[in-house]
Enzyme design. Structure first.
Site, PDB file in Angstrom:
ATOM      1  N   GLU A  56      -2.569   3.590   4.773  1.00  0.00           N
ATOM      2  CA  GLU A  56      -2.162   3.777   3.382  1.00  0.00           C
ATOM      3  C   GLU A  56      -1.404   5.087   3.192  1.00  0.00           C
ATOM      4  OE1 GLU A  56      -1.981   1.802   0.900  1.00  0.00           O
ATOM      5  OE2 GLU A  56      -2.932   0.150   1.958  1.00  0.00           O
ATOM      6  N   TYR A 136      -3.827   5.023  -6.809  1.00  0.00           N
ATOM      7  CA  TYR A 136      -3.409   3.889  -5.981  1.00  0.00           C
ATOM      8  C   TYR A 136      -4.107   3.897  -4.612  1.00  0.00           C
ATOM      9  CZ  TYR A 136      -1.202   1.280  -2.434  1.00  0.00           C
ATOM     10  OH  TYR A 136      -1.050   0.453  -1.378  1.00  0.00           O
ATOM     11  N   ASP A 154       0.657  -0.358  -6.565  1.00  0.00           N
ATOM     12  CA  ASP A 154       1.784   0.412  -6.036  1.00  0.00           C
ATOM     13  C   ASP A 154       3.063  -0.159  -6.660  1.00  0.00           C
ATOM     14  OD1 ASP A 154       2.067  -1.998  -4.776  1.00  0.00           O
ATOM     15  OD2 ASP A 154       2.414  -1.166  -2.782  1.00  0.00           O
TER      16      ASP A 154
END
Ligand code: SF4
Length: 379
Positions: A56, A136, A154
């Site tokens: 991520e 996020y 996102d």
């Protein structure tokens, strides 16, 4: 009060998320890409939450195809939180070299150190307290690694949701409403599966040129039905980047190069860099005599524009070989054997690579004496 009513009305006009998004579940099962950080079984807890955290961080602002080799090298070098937590700053920046946005790697290490010390947080609130995990990333880790029904929005997800719900205004302003709306879809279809399915649809089908004829959500999609796909989502106004023009100097003296060590803050924090000087029209070429500085010869290459998120640099690369060394504030002379091992940003890597290539043959003489004067004076 009015704002609360407006938000309630907004959500009430949207259909049930679990029902509307149900068609992407079989679609995702059929097209789901095999990615090195993706779990085989999307119904269970992820076997390696650390891999999710690494992926991520790498995927922010960076395409999947670019991230894959970096992720694989990273996991070989730092296979777990413990190995990352004790790595040196130089090592991690070198491993990240080329991915850009280096704040991510420092945050990743700080997060690893916090988790090693206190263990993984148990909920979204705890994840958001880890360094570098905004709403996020924290929600992505919560849903993909830990199967918590926390919607991760996102750019891809905002685009998909804005289109299927027909949100004509900036969808980021309805972020809280969208997260509340999306939650039942995660609870019904599985947090990890639904989070990744929405992102995958945004990446592969519902991009800037949406392929609506291939989309599993076409029947229920408001933007498609109303023929307004191209105008949703509303484009945010971009901040005009600062434009600068600078000399990027590789100065050499007897197998040593003049470089700036990493700083803790700023655009190039954690990275080594070449000295830079602003291009100034007052550098007087005619009055120049570089020989008192012991210049042996100079080389230059074509200029290029280096683009950062809020800054554009027109870069004039120049290499100078000197017969004498000198002091330069904030710089050190590094042995040429260690030059390749220094972690540098893209701009500085480019000059490092150019040093072993042929220079421009017809380059105009640069104002070398003026540049050396300013470099030594620290201006
Ligand atoms: S139908 Fe078109 S606009 Fe709507 S979600 Fe699918 S690809 Fe996107």
């Amino acid at each position: 009060m009015l704002l609360i009513l407006y938000r309630e009305n907004l959500r009430m006009s949207w259909p049930d998320s679990a029902e509307l998004l149900a068609p992407i579940v079989p679609w995702f099962t059929a097209v789901c890409r095999e990615l090195p950080w993706r779990a085989q079984d999307l119904d269970r807890l992820h076997p390696d939450p650390y891999a999710v955290l690494v992926s991520e961080q790498m995927l922010q602002q960076t395409q999947v195809s670019t991230v894959i080799p970096y992720f694989q090298r990273w996991m070989n070098r730092y296979p777990d939180l413990g190995s990352l937590a004790i790595a040196s700053s130089d090592e991690i920046h070198k491993s990240w070299e080329g991915l850009g946005y280096y704040r991510r790697v420092r945050n990743l290490q700080s997060a690893a150190q916090a988790i090693v010390q206190h263990n993984w947080p148990r909920d979204l609130k705890g994840l958001m307290q880890l360094p570098g995990l905004g709403p996020y990333t924290a929600a992505a880790v919560a849903s993909i690694a830990f199967q918590l029904p926390e919607p991760a929005l996102d750019g891809n997800a905002f685009r998909v949701l804005a289109r299927i719900l027909g949100i004509a205004s900036d969808p980021k302003k309805a972020g809280n409403e969208l997260r509340t709306w999306l939650k039942p879809a995660l609870q019904t279809h599985g947090p990890s599966r639904m989070t990744q399915a929405v992102m995958e649809l945004g990446a592969m089908v519902c991009g800037s040129n949406p392929k609506c004829s291939e989309c599993p959500l076409a029947v229920g999609c408001q933007a498609h039905r109303q023929g307004v796909v191209q105008s949703i989502p509303m484009r945010a106004t971009r901040i005009k980047p600062t434009e600068v023009e600078l000399w990027l100097l590789a100065v050499q003296f007897q197998h040593h190069w003049l470089v700036r060590p990493p700083t803790e803050k700023g655009l190039l924090a954690g990275l080594w860099s070449w000295p830079t000087l602003a291009v100034e029209t007052t550098d007087d070429l005619a009055a120049e005599n570089p020989h008192p500085y012991g210049l042996i010869h100079w080389r230059s290459w074509p200029s290029w524009t280096q683009i950062y998120s809020h800054r554009r640099e027109k870069v004039q690369p120049l290499a100078l070989e000197m017969a004498a060394s000198f002091e330069c504030a904030g710089c050190v002379w590094e042995d040429e054997n260690s030059l390749q091992a220094l972690a540098m940003g893209r701009r500085d890597q480019q000059l490092r690579e150019q040093l072993s290539t042929s220079p421009s043959k017809k380059a105009e003489a640069p104002p070398i004496a003026g540049l050396l004067n300013r470099l030594i004076a620290g201006s």
